[in-house]
Design an enzyme around this catalytic site. Structure first.
Site, PDB file in Angstrom:
ATOM      1  NE  ARG A  67      -3.971   2.139   0.736  1.00 58.51           N
ATOM      2  CZ  ARG A  67      -5.253   2.256   0.873  1.00 58.51           C
ATOM      3  NH1 ARG A  67      -5.822   1.146   0.463  1.00 58.51           N
ATOM      4  NH2 ARG A  67      -5.484   3.172   0.944  1.00 58.51           N
ATOM      5  CG  HIS A 111     -18.211  12.772   4.995  1.00 59.01           C
ATOM      6  ND1 HIS A 111     -17.821  11.806   4.079  1.00 59.01           N
ATOM      7  CD2 HIS A 111     -19.043  12.958   5.434  1.00 59.01           C
ATOM      8  CE1 HIS A 111     -18.770  10.810   5.007  1.00 59.01           C
ATOM      9  NE2 HIS A 111     -19.448  11.651   5.311  1.00 59.01           N
TER      10      HIS A 111
HETATM   11  C1  GRF Z   1     -19.712  12.679  -3.170  1.00 58.94           C
HETATM   12  O1  GRF Z   1     -21.161  12.969  -2.673  1.00 58.94           O
HETATM   13  C2  GRF Z   1     -18.777  12.690  -2.526  1.00 58.94           C
HETATM   14  O2  GRF Z   1     -18.971  13.647  -0.615  1.00 58.94           O
HETATM   15  C3  GRF Z   1     -19.034  11.126  -1.775  1.00 58.94           C
HETATM   16  O3  GRF Z   1     -18.771  10.514  -2.566  1.00 58.94           O
HETATM   17  C4  GRF Z   1     -19.504  11.231  -3.420  1.00 58.94           C
HETATM   18  C5  GRF Z   1     -19.067  11.625  -4.786  1.00 58.94           C
HETATM   19  O4  GRF Z   1     -19.257  11.783  -6.195  1.00 58.94           O
HETATM   20  N1  GRF Z   1     -17.460  11.176  -0.905  1.00 58.94           N
HETATM   21  P1  GRF Z   1     -19.038  12.468  -7.211  1.00 58.94           P
HETATM   22  O5  GRF Z   1     -18.368  11.030  -7.900  1.00 58.94           O
HETATM   23  O6  GRF Z   1     -18.579  13.602  -7.104  1.00 58.94           O
HETATM   24  O7  GRF Z   1     -20.423  12.602  -8.557  1.00 58.94           O
END
Ligand code: GRF
Length: 202
Positions: A67, A111
């Site tokens: 990793r 997030h």
């Molecule tokens: C978003 O809601 C982000 O916060 C989460 O995954 C989603 C990604 O969406 N971690 P995208 O690929 O930008 O459409």
């Protein structure tokens, strides 16, 4: 105006990436997406990069024995593009210590919940199951934990009666894209530093 250089890391649909690409078409927007990196091939986000004529690369963890090797190879790739800010936009891997040490306080993530509530893979689902009436989205500086870094910006989204996980996540993502575009603009134009977990703007 010198525009800041963004490298965006993705794993999926790439709608947040698209929001940054679209914003950067405005000559007044202070940043450009100069490269897109992914941990997997054949995703919509990479097609969006190609469509926009932005160079992209894939650094797949399964191609590495350890990793840590993946982590430093990813950092090497990203560094090639001399980014001012690295945006994790739906990137489904945890960046390790060597990656984060290369770009201190210059890696942000988004997030779909109001951190520190509901970290992890299922922010909207966990918020619904808990029964909150308000959730939202958070942009934060990435540290070695899972969604634990200093918070840069947040926006609230109301939970509607009868909301499904998908409907709620879709409304959160609308807010998230706007917040990301605004927050990136602020971060590349306003100096900041972190004091006791708080992002302080100069
Ligand atoms: C978003 O809601 C982000 O916060 C989460 O995954 C989603 C990604 O969406 N971690 P995208 O690929 O930008 O459409």
């Amino acid at each position: 105006m010198t525009r800041a250089r963004l490298v965006v890391l993705v794993s999926g649909a790439g709608t947040n990436l698209q929001a940054l690409i679209d914003a950067s078409k405005d000559p007044q927007y202070p940043a450009d997406v100069v490269a897109v990196g992914s941990d997997r091939p054949d995703i919509e986000a990479l097609a969006r990069a190609e469509e926009a004529g932005i160079p992209s690369f894939v650094t797949d963890v399964s191609q590495f024995q350890r990793r840590a090797q993946w982590d430093s190879s990813l950092a090497d790739h990203v560094a090639t593009f001399a980014p001012d800010l690295i945006v994790l936009a739906g990137f489904m891997k945890l960046n390790g210590p060597s990656f984060l040490a290369r770009f201190p306080d210059r890696v942000i993530n988004t997030h779909p919940a109001l951190l520190p509530s509901f970290p992890g893979m299922h922010g909207p689902r966990d918020a619904l199951q808990h029964g909150v009436t308000v959730t939202g989205c958070t942009i934060f500086l990435v540290d070695e934990g899972v969604d634990t870094g200093p918070i840069v910006a947040q926006a609230a989204v109301e939970v509607m009666p009868g909301d499904s996980e998908e409907a709620l996540h879709m409304r959160i993502k609308e807010k998230e894209r706007q917040l990301l575009v605004q927050t990136v603009a602020k971060m590349v134009t306003t100096p900041y530093h972190v004091v006791e977990r708080k992002v302080v703007w100069s």
